[in-house]
Design a protein around this motif. Structure first.
Motif, PDB file in Angstrom:
ATOM      1  N   ARG A 103       0.911  -5.959  -3.024  1.00  0.00           N
ATOM      2  CA  ARG A 103       1.411  -6.389  -1.718  1.00  0.00           C
ATOM      3  C   ARG A 103       0.905  -5.445  -0.622  1.00  0.00           C
ATOM      4  O   ARG A 103       0.477  -5.892   0.443  1.00  0.00           O
ATOM      5  CB  ARG A 103       2.932  -6.430  -1.730  1.00  0.00           C
ATOM      6  CG  ARG A 103       3.503  -7.103  -0.497  1.00  0.00           C
ATOM      7  CD  ARG A 103       4.998  -7.250  -0.537  1.00  0.00           C
ATOM      8  NE  ARG A 103       5.479  -7.745  -1.806  1.00  0.00           N
ATOM      9  CZ  ARG A 103       6.584  -7.322  -2.397  1.00  0.00           C
ATOM     10  NH1 ARG A 103       7.318  -6.406  -1.822  1.00  0.00           N
ATOM     11  NH2 ARG A 103       6.971  -7.821  -3.540  1.00  0.00           N
ATOM     12  N   SER A 107      -1.590  -6.350   2.448  1.00  0.00           N
ATOM     13  CA  SER A 107      -1.200  -6.103   3.844  1.00  0.00           C
ATOM     14  C   SER A 107      -2.251  -5.264   4.560  1.00  0.00           C
ATOM     15  O   SER A 107      -2.611  -5.555   5.707  1.00  0.00           O
ATOM     16  CB  SER A 107       0.142  -5.392   3.906  1.00  0.00           C
ATOM     17  OG  SER A 107       1.151  -6.212   3.388  1.00  0.00           O
ATOM     18  N   THR A 141      -0.980 -15.147   2.174  1.00  0.00           N
ATOM     19  CA  THR A 141      -0.006 -14.073   1.999  1.00  0.00           C
ATOM     20  C   THR A 141       1.253 -14.592   1.321  1.00  0.00           C
ATOM     21  O   THR A 141       1.782 -13.960   0.396  1.00  0.00           O
ATOM     22  CB  THR A 141       0.348 -13.455   3.365  1.00  0.00           C
ATOM     23  OG1 THR A 141      -0.842 -12.974   3.977  1.00  0.00           O
ATOM     24  CG2 THR A 141       1.338 -12.327   3.219  1.00  0.00           C
ATOM     25  N   GLN A 145       2.599 -13.598  -2.437  1.00  0.00           N
ATOM     26  CA  GLN A 145       3.956 -13.084  -2.657  1.00  0.00           C
ATOM     27  C   GLN A 145       4.689 -13.921  -3.700  1.00  0.00           C
ATOM     28  O   GLN A 145       5.359 -13.380  -4.580  1.00  0.00           O
ATOM     29  CB  GLN A 145       4.735 -13.075  -1.352  1.00  0.00           C
ATOM     30  CG  GLN A 145       6.105 -12.449  -1.482  1.00  0.00           C
ATOM     31  CD  GLN A 145       6.795 -12.309  -0.143  1.00  0.00           C
ATOM     32  OE1 GLN A 145       6.295 -12.724   0.882  1.00  0.00           O
ATOM     33  NE2 GLN A 145       7.967 -11.713  -0.168  1.00  0.00           N
ATOM     34  N   SER A 148       3.300 -13.036  -7.062  1.00  0.00           N
ATOM     35  CA  SER A 148       3.795 -11.719  -7.479  1.00  0.00           C
ATOM     36  C   SER A 148       5.223 -11.810  -7.995  1.00  0.00           C
ATOM     37  O   SER A 148       5.569 -11.191  -9.012  1.00  0.00           O
ATOM     38  CB  SER A 148       3.735 -10.735  -6.313  1.00  0.00           C
ATOM     39  OG  SER A 148       2.416 -10.495  -5.928  1.00  0.00           O
TER      40      SER A 148
END
Length: 176
Positions: A103, A107, A141, A145, A148
């Motif tokens: 993550r 970012s 993104t 997420q 993940s």
């Protein structure tokens, strides 16, 4: 790599220059907007310095984690780590750490990609609908997420399965 020291955050210089004309004149407005721009630039500079310091600490942390990971890999390859490993003791924290690192990497990668700098067009057609790069990045993104989180859930389920298999083997007296 050593970086110059960041000035103390919030240490702004205040300049008061008397204007020859009215407070509501065009010169006063220009001066106000100039001061406001300088203040915003100083704040951005403070944020960049802080970010640079955080990145330096993160670089040291990443290097330490890499060295730690390499030594654990060497232990596992030699067999010393396999005998010392406790079932499920490291798996969940390792998965969580890996998820958090991915993550952070994502970012940082998206932070460094500025849409105003790219030479490619800022929007593309997808299925006949125009989609901007920012929308695609945001969707990516969100999807990263979600993946993940699903990977984390899978890891937890695998750990639970291993624990249950170990309990079953102890209960049945069978070596797994």
């Amino acid at each position: 790599m050593a970086y110059p020291q960041c000035p103390a955050p919030g240490s702004y210089t205040m300049v008061i220059i008397p204007l020859r004309s009215s407070l509501y004149s065009l010169d006063a407005l220009r001066f106000y907007l100039w001061i406001k721009r300088l203040k915003n630039l100083e704040r951005e500079q403070d944020s960049l310095w802080t970010g640079l310091q955080v990145l330096e600490r993160a670089r040291i942390w990443y290097r330490h984690r890499l060295e730690n990971n390499r030594s654990r890999q060497a232990n596992v390859r030699t067999g010393a780590g396999a005998r010392a490993m406790v079932w499920g003791g490291e798996g969940m924290s390792s998965c969580l750490l890996r998820s958090q690192i991915q993550r952070v990497n994502g970012s940082l990668g998206s932070l460094m990609i500025e849409p105003s700098v790219t030479s490619c067009p800022s929007s593309r057609k997808r299925g006949g609908v125009e989609v901007s790069d920012n929308e695609l990045r945001w969707q990516n993104t969100v999807l990263v997420q979600v993946v993940s989180e699903k990977n984390f859930q899978i890891s937890l389920l695998e750990l639970e399965r291993d624990r249950l298999l170990q309990e079953l083997s102890v209960h049945l007296g069978v070596e797994v």
